[in-house]
Enzyme design. Structure first.
Site, PDB file in Angstrom:
ATOM      1  N   LYS A  92      15.439  -3.127  -2.490  1.00 22.84           N
ATOM      2  CA  LYS A  92      15.583  -1.872  -3.310  1.00 22.84           C
ATOM      3  C   LYS A  92      16.973  -1.466  -2.493  1.00 22.84           C
ATOM      4  CE  LYS A  92      11.565  -1.727  -6.400  1.00 22.84           C
ATOM      5  NZ  LYS A  92      11.114  -0.546  -8.016  1.00 22.84           N
ATOM      6  N   ASP A 128      13.698   1.387 -13.217  1.00 21.51           N
ATOM      7  CA  ASP A 128      12.304   1.982 -12.935  1.00 21.51           C
ATOM      8  C   ASP A 128      12.774   3.194 -14.032  1.00 21.51           C
ATOM      9  OD1 ASP A 128      11.006   0.365 -11.712  1.00 21.51           O
ATOM     10  OD2 ASP A 128      11.976   1.001  -9.618  1.00 21.51           O
TER      11      ASP A 128
HETATM   12  P1  NAP Z   1       6.378   3.329  -1.323  1.00 19.32           P
HETATM   13  O1  NAP Z   1       7.202   3.406  -1.312  1.00 19.32           O
HETATM   14  O2  NAP Z   1       5.225   2.928  -0.667  1.00 19.32           O
HETATM   15  O3  NAP Z   1       5.361   4.861  -1.701  1.00 19.32           O
HETATM   16  C1  NAP Z   1       3.887   5.116  -1.388  1.00 19.32           C
HETATM   17  C2  NAP Z   1       3.513   6.763  -1.490  1.00 19.32           C
HETATM   18  O4  NAP Z   1       2.203   6.552  -1.318  1.00 19.32           O
HETATM   19  C3  NAP Z   1       3.886   6.914   0.419  1.00 19.32           C
HETATM   20  O5  NAP Z   1       4.594   8.619  -0.072  1.00 19.32           O
HETATM   21  C4  NAP Z   1       3.172   6.703   0.770  1.00 19.32           C
HETATM   22  O6  NAP Z   1       2.889   8.269   1.711  1.00 19.32           O
HETATM   23  C5  NAP Z   1       2.004   7.654  -0.378  1.00 19.32           C
HETATM   24  N1  NAP Z   1       0.944   7.392   0.038  1.00 19.32           N
HETATM   25  C6  NAP Z   1      -0.014   5.740   0.322  1.00 19.32           C
HETATM   26  N2  NAP Z   1      -1.475   5.929   0.814  1.00 19.32           N
HETATM   27  C7  NAP Z   1      -1.983   7.393   0.426  1.00 19.32           C
HETATM   28  C8  NAP Z   1      -2.695   7.859   0.792  1.00 19.32           C
HETATM   29  N3  NAP Z   1      -4.320   7.312   1.476  1.00 19.32           N
HETATM   30  N4  NAP Z   1      -3.239   8.871   0.466  1.00 19.32           N
HETATM   31  C9  NAP Z   1      -2.277   9.521   0.283  1.00 19.32           C
HETATM   32  N5  NAP Z   1      -0.882   9.302   0.000  1.00 19.32           N
HETATM   33  C10 NAP Z   1      -0.569   7.812   0.024  1.00 19.32           C
HETATM   34  O7  NAP Z   1       5.729   2.312  -2.787  1.00 19.32           O
HETATM   35  P2  NAP Z   1       6.347   2.710  -4.012  1.00 19.32           P
HETATM   36  O8  NAP Z   1       6.971   1.157  -4.477  1.00 19.32           O
HETATM   37  O9  NAP Z   1       6.867   3.914  -4.610  1.00 19.32           O
HETATM   38  O10 NAP Z   1       4.812   2.037  -5.477  1.00 19.32           O
HETATM   39  C11 NAP Z   1       3.963   3.293  -5.876  1.00 19.32           C
HETATM   40  C12 NAP Z   1       3.346   2.674  -6.915  1.00 19.32           C
HETATM   41  O11 NAP Z   1       3.453   2.682  -7.627  1.00 19.32           O
HETATM   42  C13 NAP Z   1       2.641   1.273  -6.306  1.00 19.32           C
HETATM   43  O12 NAP Z   1       1.153   1.397  -7.156  1.00 19.32           O
HETATM   44  C14 NAP Z   1       2.975   0.730  -7.473  1.00 19.32           C
HETATM   45  O13 NAP Z   1       2.433  -1.044  -7.870  1.00 19.32           O
HETATM   46  C15 NAP Z   1       3.719   1.306  -8.280  1.00 19.32           C
HETATM   47  N6  NAP Z   1       4.785   1.124  -9.323  1.00 19.32           N
HETATM   48  C16 NAP Z   1       4.584   0.960 -10.341  1.00 19.32           C
HETATM   49  C17 NAP Z   1       5.606   0.329 -11.393  1.00 19.32           C
HETATM   50  C18 NAP Z   1       5.329   0.039 -12.536  1.00 19.32           C
HETATM   51  O14 NAP Z   1       6.528  -0.289 -13.300  1.00 19.32           O
HETATM   52  N7  NAP Z   1       4.281   0.702 -13.399  1.00 19.32           N
HETATM   53  C19 NAP Z   1       6.346   0.689 -10.872  1.00 19.32           C
HETATM   54  C20 NAP Z   1       7.476   0.803  -9.122  1.00 19.32           C
HETATM   55  C21 NAP Z   1       5.902   0.943  -8.638  1.00 19.32           C
HETATM   56  P3  NAP Z   1       3.101   8.340   3.135  1.00 19.32           P
HETATM   57  O15 NAP Z   1       4.627   8.160   2.741  1.00 19.32           O
HETATM   58  O16 NAP Z   1       3.021   9.120   4.092  1.00 19.32           O
HETATM   59  O17 NAP Z   1       3.338   6.988   3.963  1.00 19.32           O
END
Ligand code: NAP
Length: 312
Positions: A92, A128
């Protein structure tokens, strides 16, 4: 974003039958999703259902592209006339330098999830944000006095922050577990309209932040299957939430997540991530086809597909 309308060739004969082997012909046009891995993507099933419904001679394919091969893949797409594609993890951000045109929204978010062919090369945007906003825009409420609490500071949180600024939310509070990443998140926004609304907070500030929030959005993967017992907010924090607050989880497996279940127990309204997935896909397909797309078909197909994947 304006661009030239594309031809949308139709298959004249029985479409269902044709897609079972005979219908891919010399005129079939290509769409797809690039990711690594990409096997679990629900986009092909959702887009192909919409394409079938519209009886168009397109096919949407998954393309597993290693990060080292993104440039070659995009060049190859150009060579074989791919009309458009979605980008998912890990492409992305890395797609950005390969584009000749990037929407303001994608620049704001710093990520592109949808590209299309232009005369000069490729255009890109981020649907998104549209996906995140769609269920909120369907609500009657005004966002002019709202406070939004965003849990997590990753890629999806960026789309959420940009979306909340678009809604006119004056206070966007982002909570994360890493002080360093929060600092980077805070300083990464160059737009004054976002800078002036955004504040970042450590995870242990949640007891103070939760009672202020009109909308609480989980953008972390905490609670996603198979870890369905986990939630980013313990139930006792939900007890502090404002009456009438809304809980929004971007996760769509399970439905509902523990986060949404606990919010519902407190009498709050909930929104899960399925509609975001549907609407980001619909916005991309509309861009490629330059015509209305069957959102209901896309939603039903996803619901069926997710139900088939869930353990019984
Ligand atoms: P990402 O870039 O990896 O970001 C994940 C975030 O969650 C980071 O800030 C991470 O913290 C935090 N995190 C992970 N584990 C944690 C924990 N145990 N405690 C506190 N914070 C934690 O992932 P993303 O692409 O943003 O996606 C995140 C979620 O959104 C996923 O579940 C994905 O499936 C969902 N999503 C859904 C859609 C939809 O269309 N519905 C679209 C996009 C994403 P750190 O930065 O400190 O590691």
């Amino acid at each position: 974003m304006e661009r030239n309308a594309l031809n949308t060739p139709k298959i004249s004969e029985n479409y269902e039958q044709s897609r079972n082997g005979q219908g891919i012909d010399g005129k079939t046009r290509l769409l797809g999703v690039l990711g690594y891995p990409v096997e679990h993507s629900l986009s092909p099933v959702m887009h192909n259902a919409a394409i079938a419904h519209l009886q168009l001679n397109y096919v949407y394919l998954p393309f597993p592209v290693h990060p080292d091969h993104l440039i070659q893949a995009i060049k190859g797409f150009e060579a074989i006339g791919v009309v458009g594609a979605n980008l998912t993890i890990p492409h992305k951000q890395s797609i950005l330098p390969l584009l000749s045109e990037v929407s303001e929204r994608a620049i704001a978010v710093g990520a592109v999830n949808t590209i299309w062919r232009t005369e000069q090369g490729w255009g890109g945007t981020n649907t998104d944000v549209d996906g995140f906003l769609a269920p909120l825009q369907a609500l009657p409420q005004s966002w002019q006095d709202a406070t939004v609490l965003v849990l997590g500071n990753g890629g999806a949180a960026r789309a959420v922050v940009a979306g909340c600024a678009d809604l006119g939310v004056p206070a966007i509070q982002v909570a994360g577990r890493s002080a360093e990443k929060l600092q980077q998140f805070q300083t990464s926004w160059t737009q004054p309209t976002i800078q002036s609304r955004l504040s970042t907070h450590p995870w242990d500030a949640l007891p103070t932040l939760v009672p202020q929030a009109t909308l609480i959005v989980n953008t972390t993967p905490i609670g996603m299957a198979p870890h369905t017992d986990a939630s980013p907010l313990p139930p006792e924090l939900w007890a502090l939430a404002k009456p009438g607050a809304i809980a929004y989880d971007l996760i769509y497996t399970p439905r509902p997540t523990r986060f949404l279940h606990d919010a519902q127990q407190q009498g709050l309204s909930i929104i899960d991530g399925l509609e975001m997935l549907v609407q980001q896909g619909a916005a991309a397909l509309k861009l490629w086809l330059q015509q209305p797309v069957p959102i209901d078909i896309m939603r039903t197909t996803l619901e069926t597909s997710l139900a088939q994947r869930s353990p019984s």
